[in-house]
Design an enzyme around this catalytic site. Sequence first.
Site, PDB file in Angstrom:
ATOM      1  N   HIS A  68       0.830  -1.207   0.000  1.00 50.92           N
ATOM      2  CA  HIS A  68       0.000   0.000   0.000  1.00 50.92           C
ATOM      3  C   HIS A  68       0.866   1.259   0.000  1.00 50.92           C
ATOM      4  O   HIS A  68       0.455   2.324   0.475  1.00 50.92           O
ATOM      5  CB  HIS A  68      -0.969   0.024   1.191  1.00 50.92           C
ATOM      6  CG  HIS A  68      -1.776  -1.219   1.332  1.00 50.92           C
ATOM      7  ND1 HIS A  68      -2.895  -1.463   0.576  1.00 50.92           N
ATOM      8  CD2 HIS A  68      -1.589  -2.319   2.123  1.00 50.92           C
ATOM      9  CE1 HIS A  68      -3.387  -2.648   0.898  1.00 50.92           C
ATOM     10  NE2 HIS A  68      -2.612  -3.191   1.824  1.00 50.92           N
ATOM     11  N   SER A  70      15.309  17.316 -19.661  1.00 50.21           N
ATOM     12  CA  SER A  70      14.232  18.298 -19.675  1.00 50.21           C
ATOM     13  C   SER A  70      14.689  19.517 -20.458  1.00 50.21           C
ATOM     14  O   SER A  70      15.860  19.908 -20.387  1.00 50.21           O
ATOM     15  CB  SER A  70      13.859  18.706 -18.243  1.00 50.21           C
ATOM     16  OG  SER A  70      13.035  19.854 -18.245  1.00 50.21           O
TER      17      SER A  70
END
Length: 472
Positions: free
Chosen positions: A179, A304
């Site tokens: 989780h 980027s």
Amino acid sequence: ATSSSLAELPLSELTAVSPIDGRYAKVSQPLREFFSEFGLIRNRVLVELRWLRMLSRHEGIAEVQPLSESAEQALEEIYQSFAYDDAKRVKEIEATTRHDVKAVEYFLKEKFNEHEELAGVSEFLHFACTSEDINNLSYALMVKDAREQLVLPKMDEVIGALNDMAAEYADVPMLARTHGQPATPTTMGKELANFAYRLTRQRNSFASCAILGKINGAVGNYNAHEVAYPDVDWRATCESFVENDLGLTFNPYSTQIEPHDFIAELFHAATRFNMVCLDMDRDMWSYISLGYFKQKTVAGEVGSSTMPHKVNPIDFENSEGNLGLANAIFEHFALKLPVSRFQRDLSDSTVLRSIGVGLAHSMMAYHSSLLGLAKVELNAQRLADELDNNWEVLAEPVQTVMRRLGMDQPYEQLKALTRGRGINRETMQEFIESLDLPQDDKQRLLQLTPASYIGSAAKLAADGVNANKRAK
């Protein structure tokens, strides 16, 4: 530039509509031999020639005498030397016939005219066949050859890369996450061995799918065959042809078309392999995000356009995107192709022409996954630091020993101590020291650290690597 001049741009990697033949052409190029129009025509030529050769060897087909060694060599040479210009000639004939399979027959008759013995049996080309007899076998050969020569070797590369990493990191402890939250420790190698094992199972399922074919006439009953040669056992003859001459699995029951159930089976198996690969891509992406892996920088690469520091996990992202496209296409094949109105409709034809598209996206994905795996290196210090910051994961073994000894509310005691709280070595060991435990049990718990609490993970990783190698 005007729209008309743009419309006349030559086909190239810059002008291709599909990125398969555009941006990713270098990766997908090997598939052209199998799934291009050229590949389809070449396989049609093979099926037609093999069928004629079978007829000439059948003692019950008196009108086609056994071919001489020279004639059989000529048949083989037509196929082996089939080249781009030959395929162009077939397309020129098709422009007149408006029928692609008939164009192949006429092309072969032209070739036969160059050989007196073959010219004498040219009317037995395509004998008793419907176009779908030729087509289904051609597509089956395309899939069979591509699976053996391209797809399975690339799947094996992915599994091999994961096996190598699983072996290298078999005993490197790592904080697991369930989780998304800190959980019982494992090892990086064992988690990668999980993927290698799962991929091996699905790879073997994909490899074991039978590739079916039929050659039984207009509606699957050997109608014309039996009228022409009533004494021939046509089912046995056609079964032998499909299995022995072409290396496929015979399907004795069909309408005009082979029902394509095997394609659904094959592509569902490929889909399962792809889903496991996608699961691996996402976990690797997440491990990089957590700092578990560093990415090797490549000189000249840009991460980027505005953030110079970025080194992005683009290979795993590229793989994930291509796997999604591949599985969407595979799903359409699996749901569409087994359905045909009455004894056939034409809706399968245009779908089958895209049979290589899903495999192309898969191959591009496997290529990207391999690039991604080759670029990462384990950040062992990051794994060690995270383990040392999460001593609360030892609540599980402590409460398990307390349960074994019948102590009062062990789970609840550890829950009160650890849930939602950061626990360090001192806190955990003080709690253990406070327990009324047999000395052996207490010492074993006091010696535990998050890094040593890995159960059989290291052995499972090593055993899994060996099992995966044996399973193929």
